[in-house]
Design an enzyme around this catalytic site. Structure first.
Site, short mmCIF file in Angstrom:
data_model
loop_
_atom_site.label_atom_id
_atom_site.label_comp_id
_atom_site.label_asym_id
_atom_site.label_seq_id
_atom_site.Cartn_x
_atom_site.Cartn_y
_atom_site.Cartn_z
N LYS A 281 0.87 -1.22 0.02
CA LYS A 281 0.07 -0.04 -0.10
C LYS A 281 0.94 1.11 -0.18
O LYS A 281 1.82 1.41 0.70
CB LYS A 281 -0.81 -0.03 1.16
CG LYS A 281 -2.14 0.76 1.30
CD LYS A 281 -3.09 0.38 2.32
CE LYS A 281 -4.23 1.08 2.28
NZ LYS A 281 -5.47 0.57 2.81
N GLU A 367 -18.93 -5.10 10.91
CA GLU A 367 -19.89 -4.20 11.71
C GLU A 367 -20.82 -5.01 12.27
O GLU A 367 -21.31 -4.77 13.55
CB GLU A 367 -20.42 -3.34 10.83
CG GLU A 367 -19.62 -2.25 10.37
CD GLU A 367 -18.83 -2.32 9.02
OE1 GLU A 367 -19.05 -3.64 8.65
OE2 GLU A 367 -17.77 -1.64 8.78
N ARG A 395 -25.18 -2.08 7.91
CA ARG A 395 -24.84 -3.49 7.96
C ARG A 395 -25.37 -4.15 9.19
O ARG A 395 -25.69 -5.44 8.98
CB ARG A 395 -23.16 -3.49 7.86
CG ARG A 395 -22.62 -3.48 6.47
CD ARG A 395 -22.78 -4.80 5.92
NE ARG A 395 -22.31 -4.61 4.36
CZ ARG A 395 -21.29 -4.72 3.94
NH1 ARG A 395 -20.38 -5.05 4.66
NH2 ARG A 395 -21.08 -4.59 2.73
C1 LIG Z 1 -18.69 -2.26 5.39
C2 LIG Z 1 -17.69 -1.09 5.35
N1 LIG Z 1 -16.95 -1.04 6.48
C3 LIG Z 1 -15.89 0.06 6.53
C4 LIG Z 1 -15.40 0.53 5.40
C5 LIG Z 1 -14.43 1.49 5.39
N2 LIG Z 1 -13.33 0.95 4.64
C6 LIG Z 1 -13.06 1.51 3.30
S1 LIG Z 1 -11.58 0.49 2.88
C7 LIG Z 1 -11.29 -0.06 4.40
C8 LIG Z 1 -10.01 -1.00 4.19
C9 LIG Z 1 -10.02 -1.91 2.96
O1 LIG Z 1 -9.03 -2.93 3.22
P1 LIG Z 1 -8.69 -3.79 2.00
O2 LIG Z 1 -9.85 -4.37 1.64
O3 LIG Z 1 -7.64 -4.59 2.34
O4 LIG Z 1 -8.18 -2.56 0.89
P2 LIG Z 1 -6.76 -1.73 0.87
O5 LIG Z 1 -7.35 -0.32 1.18
O6 LIG Z 1 -5.82 -2.32 1.89
O7 LIG Z 1 -6.39 -1.88 -0.61
C10 LIG Z 1 -12.47 0.09 5.30
C11 LIG Z 1 -12.39 -0.47 6.49
C12 LIG Z 1 -16.32 0.04 4.14
N3 LIG Z 1 -15.92 0.51 2.79
N4 LIG Z 1 -17.22 -0.75 4.12
#
Ligand SMILES: Cc1ncc(C[n+]2csc(CCOP(=O)(O)OP(=O)(O)O)c2C)c(N)n1
Ligand SMILES: CC(=O)[C@@H](O)[C@H](O)COP(=O)(O)O
Ligand SMILES: [Mg+2]
Length: 633
Positions: A281, A367, A395
């Site tokens: 990242k 969640e 959710r």
């Molecule tokens: C249901 C939900 N909860 C929280 C989020 C907030 N959120 C957006 S991206 C993320 C982290 C995602 O991690 P990953 O899937 O590993 O993607 P990366 O950013 O590392 O590429 C979170 C917690 C969301 N989009 N949807």
């Protein structure tokens, strides 16, 4: 002209040589850093998927083959490769969306941007291909963070059930959600990463043994035949394969040729395949890589060299006011514990976690689990504070209703980013909580209008130990304090006039907008009372009698007009037999396009001028009806 500028669509990628692809990746990183620094957006995640996105678009034929992005915050490179290179208004009104958008491109399929849904979508699309006899591929890209969500596992269970239905899952494993991804799944992915040595051993063995006369080839074949046994013995990696998915990897996600080759292998396999790609990242941008908290997951507009914000820092954010206060409460109340769904810093729990690391849990992007485990914590004698963005509480509605409320658990839900959020578009506005939560028996909801009220109402919420409480506040900075001049019941009176005509019920942060509207109305001779109910559910018992002393009630809320505080107040007036006309000024029942919060609020009429104008018109209409009734027409 850069190579990036020559790319009009995925077909232009296919003719590029290895070195040209490397140059393209460099162009893209440079472009992303400059463009996203200008507008703000999801910089870190996109810097990590440059090579992966190129390889995907070379290996597959989008849009006939479907390339799906979980959450969609990492789709900027995909946009650049599919004909969208004007990032000048990214996430701004009229500009590109920060997520895939079907309106923008045939290459975009999912735009909901709530995490962990992509495998469900892929399962459905692959089934549709099967039923309709289409030979096309479905490829789902999911992050290691999104893979912690329960929905992803429900989908995996279904995907694995059909061993001959092709579907390719690409796990983009950068070891992080915002912070490091936690839990058993993250540990398992870490174990798989160590199989790299095993894969290299195998390919070394293949080279050396196949070149060894007489015994080499038979030895290699028996070694290869024993592959699964070897893998299990030296590098246990059974989970995905045991589920019924073919596992390919781990692959260096920054090596375009390696990813392309793994995807081509996956394409030939007639069943569900999981390709495990390792990425970084924030790749290629030192400030992002040095940011231990979240690797520049999202940034505001900034100087790309110094990373200094372009907009001056105003008042503290609502998040930080909450963060400071919950840390103080934590020091006074050892029973107060906190839960985050993979967003420790963004929801303001940093201080609390530093002070009480043993009293905070990151449950992953889960969640639903956050809510149910909070019920367990409360039943076990603690007071959990579940801090999530308002939109993501959707959710966990069933869990809040059936596990927390039905069991009368004292759990406080803190909803950040409530109301219109703006640049993140339709999926991120927290505009439904005041509607869906109205139906939860026993639940109490507070909507603080300023920082002092946030502190005060948070303290009141954590004293409720036999029912859930909710506190909701918006994105960005808190405004100036809005003082009360009186109290009626538990409501704060913010403005009063002699012989008032209109009662304005101001929900939360819109209090100052309502006071400005009242001033404008006063200028036109219309006298108002403005109250902030503080706790908007249940409706204060004193509200109906107060309303009965006015000719019109106006409820102003940063929530859908359908079923929110306006509806609840209307019900309370009817129940009390108070016959006063009521107008609700809220968010129309539609998905709101991205733009700045202030622009969106203006577009939907939540401004002092619009509200004053509409109240004045409503009052005039009522007077006209009154005159008609009096004259018997
Ligand atoms: C249901 C939900 N909860 C929280 C989020 C907030 N959120 C957006 S991206 C993320 C982290 C995602 O991690 P990953 O899937 O590993 O993607 P990366 O950013 O590392 O590429 C979170 C917690 C969301 N989009 N949807
Ligand atoms: C994709 C996602 O859900 C988050 O990254 C979100 O975009 C963050 O929003 P804020 O920038 O308001 O924290
Ligand atoms: Mg990740």
């Amino acid at each position: 002209m850069t190579i990036l500028e020559t790319i009009r669509g995925p077909h232009d990628l296919k003719a590029l040589s290895g070195p040209e692809l490397g140059e393209l990746a460099e162009d893209i990183r440079k472009f992303l850093i400059e463009a996203v620094a200008r507008t703000g957006g999801h910089l870190g995640p996109n810097l990590g998927v440059v090579e992966l996105s190129i390889a995907l678009h070379r290996a597959f034929d989008s849009p006939v083959d479907r390339i799906l992005w979980d959450t969609g915050h990492q789709s900027y490179v995909h946009k650049l490769l599919t004909g969208r290179q004007d990032f000048s208004k990214l996430r701004g009104k009229g500009g590109l969306s920060g997520y895939p958008s079907r309106e923008e491109s045939a290459h975009d399929v999912i735009e909901n941007s709530h995490a962990s849904t992509v495998l469900g979508w892929a399962d459905g699309l692959a089934k549709a291909n099967e039923v309709l006899g289409r030979p096309h591929h479905v490829v789902a890209v999911i992050g290691d963070g999104a893979l912690t969500g329960g929905m992803a596992w429900e989908a995996l269970n279904n995907i694995a059930a059909a061993r001959d239905r092709p579907l390719i899952i690409v796990v983009n494993d950068n070891e992080r959600s915002y912070g490091p991804t936690i839990g058993g799944l993250a540990d398992h992915l870490a174990t798989l990463r160590t199989t790299d040595g095993y894969e290299r051993f195998l390919s070394w063995g293949k080279d050396v043994l196949q070149r060894t006369p007489v015994v080499g080839q038979p030895l290699y074949e028996s070694l290869h035949g024993a592959k699964k046994g070897f893998k299990d013995a030296f590098a246990p990696q059974g989970m995905f394969e045991d589920l019924g998915l073919k596992y390919v990897g781990p692959v260096d996600g920054h090596d375009i040729a390696a990813v392309e080759s793994a995807l081509s292998r996956a394409k030939r396999f007639h069943g569900p395949v999981l390709v495990h790609c390792l990425t970084e990242k924030g790749r290629g941008y030192a400030p992002a890589l040095e940011d231990e908290a979240d690797r520049f997951h999202t940034v505001g507009a900034m100087d790309p060299l110094t990373c200094a914000p372009l907009a001056p820092l105003g008042n503290p954010s609502w998040t930080s006011v909450f963060g400071d206060e919950i840390a103080e409460i934590g020091a006074e109340r050892p029973d107060v514990v906190a839960i985050t769904a993979a967003m420790l810093h963004p929801v303001g729990l940093t201080k609390f976690a530093e002070a009480f690391p043993e009293r905070v849990w990151d449950v992953g992007i889960a969640e639903q689990h956050a809510a149910v485990s909070a019920a367990g914590l409360a039943t076990g004698g603690l007071h959990p504070v579940v801090a999530v963005y308002a939109t993501f509480l959707n959710r966990a509605f069933d869990q809040l209703l059936m596990d927390v409320a039905l069991h009368r658990c004292g759990v406080t839900f803190v909803l950040d980013r409530a109301g219109v959020t703006g640049p993140d578009g339709p999926s991120h506005n927290g505009m439904w909580d005041l509607s869906v939560l109205q139906v939860v028996p026993g639940l109490r909801i507070a909507a603080p209008r300023d920082a002092d009220r946030l502190r005060e109402e948070l303290r009141e919420a954590v004293t409720v130990d036999d029912a859930p409480t909710v506190l909701r506040f918006p994105k960005e900075s808190v405004g100036e304090a809005v003082p009360a001049i009186d109290r009626v019941g538990a409501m704060d009176v913010l403005h009063r006039a002699d012989d008032p005509q209109v009662l304005i019920v101001a929900v939360g942060v819109l209090a100052s907008v309502c006071l400005q509207a009242a001033d404008l109305l006063a200028g036109g001779g219309i006298r108002c009372t403005v109250v902030d109910p503080r706790w908007v559910k249940p409706v204060d018992e004193q509200l109906a009698p107060l309303a009965g002393r006015h000719r019109l009630v106006a409820v102003v809320e940063d929530n859908s007009r359908a079923g929110g505080v306006g509806s609840a107040v209307g019900q309370a007036l009817r129940d009390a037999g108070v016959d006063v006309p009521l107008r609700t000024f809220g968010i129309p029942e539609q998905f709101l396009a991205h733009g700045k919060r202030a622009e969106v609020l203006a577009d939907i009429g939540l401004t002092p001028v619009e509200i004053a104008g509409r109240i004045s018109a409503a009052l005039a209409a009522k007077a006209a009806v009154g005159r008609i009734e009096e004259s018997g027409e």
